[in-house]
Design a protein around this motif. Structure first.
Motif, PDB file in Angstrom:
ATOM      1  N   LYS A  20     -18.234 106.245 -60.954  1.00  0.00           N
ATOM      2  CA  LYS A  20     -17.613 107.397 -61.616  1.00  0.00           C
ATOM      3  C   LYS A  20     -17.733 108.654 -60.754  1.00  0.00           C
ATOM      4  N   ILE A  21     -18.924 108.918 -60.230  1.00  0.00           N
ATOM      5  CA  ILE A  21     -19.150 110.106 -59.395  1.00  0.00           C
ATOM      6  C   ILE A  21     -18.255 110.076 -58.158  1.00  0.00           C
ATOM      7  N   TYR A  22     -18.156 108.917 -57.548  1.00  0.00           N
ATOM      8  CA  TYR A  22     -17.331 108.791 -56.347  1.00  0.00           C
ATOM      9  C   TYR A  22     -15.876 109.111 -56.671  1.00  0.00           C
ATOM     10  N   ASN A  23     -15.368 108.546 -57.738  1.00  0.00           N
ATOM     11  CA  ASN A  23     -13.955 108.712 -58.078  1.00  0.00           C
ATOM     12  C   ASN A  23     -13.614 110.131 -58.531  1.00  0.00           C
ATOM     13  N   LEU A  24     -14.516 110.756 -59.273  1.00  0.00           N
ATOM     14  CA  LEU A  24     -14.225 112.129 -59.705  1.00  0.00           C
ATOM     15  C   LEU A  24     -14.221 113.082 -58.518  1.00  0.00           C
ATOM     16  N   HIS A  25     -15.000 112.749 -57.476  1.00  0.00           N
ATOM     17  CA  HIS A  25     -14.996 113.586 -56.278  1.00  0.00           C
ATOM     18  C   HIS A  25     -13.757 113.346 -55.422  1.00  0.00           C
ATOM     19  N   ARG A  51      -9.388 115.981 -53.082  1.00  0.00           N
ATOM     20  CA  ARG A  51      -7.959 115.937 -52.771  1.00  0.00           C
ATOM     21  C   ARG A  51      -7.262 117.191 -53.315  1.00  0.00           C
ATOM     22  N   PHE A  52      -7.620 117.572 -54.537  1.00  0.00           N
ATOM     23  CA  PHE A  52      -7.039 118.761 -55.159  1.00  0.00           C
ATOM     24  C   PHE A  52      -7.366 120.010 -54.329  1.00  0.00           C
ATOM     25  N   PRO A  64     -10.997 116.003 -46.422  1.00  0.00           N
ATOM     26  CA  PRO A  64     -12.247 115.232 -46.457  1.00  0.00           C
ATOM     27  C   PRO A  64     -12.047 113.766 -46.814  1.00  0.00           C
ATOM     28  N   LEU A  65     -10.787 113.342 -46.990  1.00  0.00           N
ATOM     29  CA  LEU A  65     -10.485 111.960 -47.348  1.00  0.00           C
ATOM     30  C   LEU A  65      -9.679 111.300 -46.232  1.00  0.00           C
ATOM     31  N   ASP A  66      -9.864 109.989 -46.064  1.00  0.00           N
ATOM     32  CA  ASP A  66      -9.029 109.280 -45.095  1.00  0.00           C
ATOM     33  C   ASP A  66      -7.753 108.784 -45.781  1.00  0.00           C
ATOM     34  N   LYS A  67      -6.947 108.009 -45.090  1.00  0.00           N
ATOM     35  CA  LYS A  67      -5.662 107.567 -45.623  1.00  0.00           C
ATOM     36  C   LYS A  67      -5.807 106.622 -46.805  1.00  0.00           C
ATOM     37  N   GLN A  68      -6.982 106.016 -46.927  1.00  0.00           N
ATOM     38  CA  GLN A  68      -7.257 105.134 -48.068  1.00  0.00           C
ATOM     39  C   GLN A  68      -8.016 105.873 -49.190  1.00  0.00           C
ATOM     40  N   HIS A  76     -16.577 113.169 -45.863  1.00  0.00           N
ATOM     41  CA  HIS A  76     -17.611 114.203 -45.760  1.00  0.00           C
ATOM     42  C   HIS A  76     -18.310 114.379 -47.100  1.00  0.00           C
ATOM     43  N   MET A  77     -19.629 114.347 -47.097  1.00  0.00           N
ATOM     44  CA  MET A  77     -20.421 114.495 -48.309  1.00  0.00           C
ATOM     45  C   MET A  77     -21.048 115.884 -48.425  1.00  0.00           C
ATOM     46  N   ASN A  78     -21.255 116.555 -47.302  1.00  0.00           N
ATOM     47  CA  ASN A  78     -21.897 117.865 -47.294  1.00  0.00           C
ATOM     48  C   ASN A  78     -20.889 118.929 -46.870  1.00  0.00           C
ATOM     49  N   PHE A  79     -20.858 120.035 -47.597  1.00  0.00           N
ATOM     50  CA  PHE A  79     -19.898 121.092 -47.304  1.00  0.00           C
ATOM     51  C   PHE A  79     -20.610 122.428 -47.141  1.00  0.00           C
ATOM     52  N   LEU A  80     -20.265 123.116 -46.054  1.00  0.00           N
ATOM     53  CA  LEU A  80     -20.770 124.454 -45.774  1.00  0.00           C
ATOM     54  C   LEU A  80     -19.665 125.462 -46.057  1.00  0.00           C
ATOM     55  N   ASN A  81     -20.032 126.728 -46.115  1.00  0.00           N
ATOM     56  CA  ASN A  81     -19.005 127.763 -46.263  1.00  0.00           C
ATOM     57  C   ASN A  81     -18.007 127.699 -45.115  1.00  0.00           C
TER      58      ASN A  81
END
Length: 213
Positions: free
Chosen positions: A123-128, A133-134, A145-149, A154-159
């Motif tokens: 669930k966590i994976y899919n909601l992210h 994507r949004f 942050p997503l590939d073609k599939q 990327h799991m960590n995001f900086l400013n």
């Protein structure tokens, strides 16, 4: 030595900056924002850490050589009467030193704390996937942050990973999305892909902040 009167004056001139603090250290003071040091008050002078953008704002500022602060170089800000300019200088110094490197979120942490619950991980994976994507489609993230599939890259995001609008919107939008999806019922699968709700939250935030979408 710096007088308390001067320290109080500098605090009054910069208190419009969020989480600003002036703290005494021996006979002088250190200036902090968000708990991170950005300058010092030394011999009744305001010294800010020298950064690229601060030097552009004060091209004629003199480097202070009588105050040793390790590998930091500090410049003397003489014009402390201009409150708006001073607050701008403080924000620029903080942003140059820390803001771009500050963590926004660590998605991997959610996987770690739920590692015993496979259903929750899915669930966590899919909601992210939906959320990231949004955000990319709305121009809040610089790089997809997503590939073609639609696998998360990327799991960590900086400013530094966010666009200008992203730094203003991402956190609040993310918090609202996590609250909305934090339910386990027969509508869970529909909820975690509900981009209409994300759009509603997004429009509400940009309207509040008066940002052009």
């Amino acid at each position: 030595m710096t007088t308390k009167k001067y320290a109080d004056f500098i605090y009054k001139q910069t208190k419009g900056v969020c989480n600003i603090m002036v703290e005494q250290m021996f006979s002088d003071y250190v200036l902090y924002k968000d708990g991170k040091r950005i300058g010092a008050l030394y011999d009744n002078k305001l010294l800010l850490v020298s950064t690229e953008n601060l030097n552009k704002l004060f091209p004629n500022a003199v480097q202070e050589k009588s105050f040793d602060w390790g590998y930091y170089k500090l410049i003397h800000i003489e014009n402390t009467e201009d409150k708006e300019l001073l607050e701008k200088a403080v924000r620029i110094t903080y942003d140059d030193l820390y803001f771009q490197k500050d963590f926004v979120t660590d998605i991997s942490y959610l996987f770690k704390v739920n590692k015993r619950y496979q259903d929750s991980i899915t669930k966590i994976y899919n909601l992210h996937i939906t959320f990231l994507r949004f955000c990319y489609d709305k121009g809040l993230l610089k790089i997809n942050p997503l590939d073609k599939q639609d696998r998360i890259l990327h799991m960590n995001f900086l400013n530094n990973d966010l666009t200008e609008n992203g730094t203003k919107i991402f956190n609040e939008l993310y918090d609202k999305w996590l609250v909305y999806t934090d339910k386990n019922d027969d509508k869970t699968d529909d909820r975690i892909v509900n981009t209409k709700m994300l759009e509603k939250y997004y429009l509400s935030i940009i309207d509040k902040l008066q940002i052009n979408s």
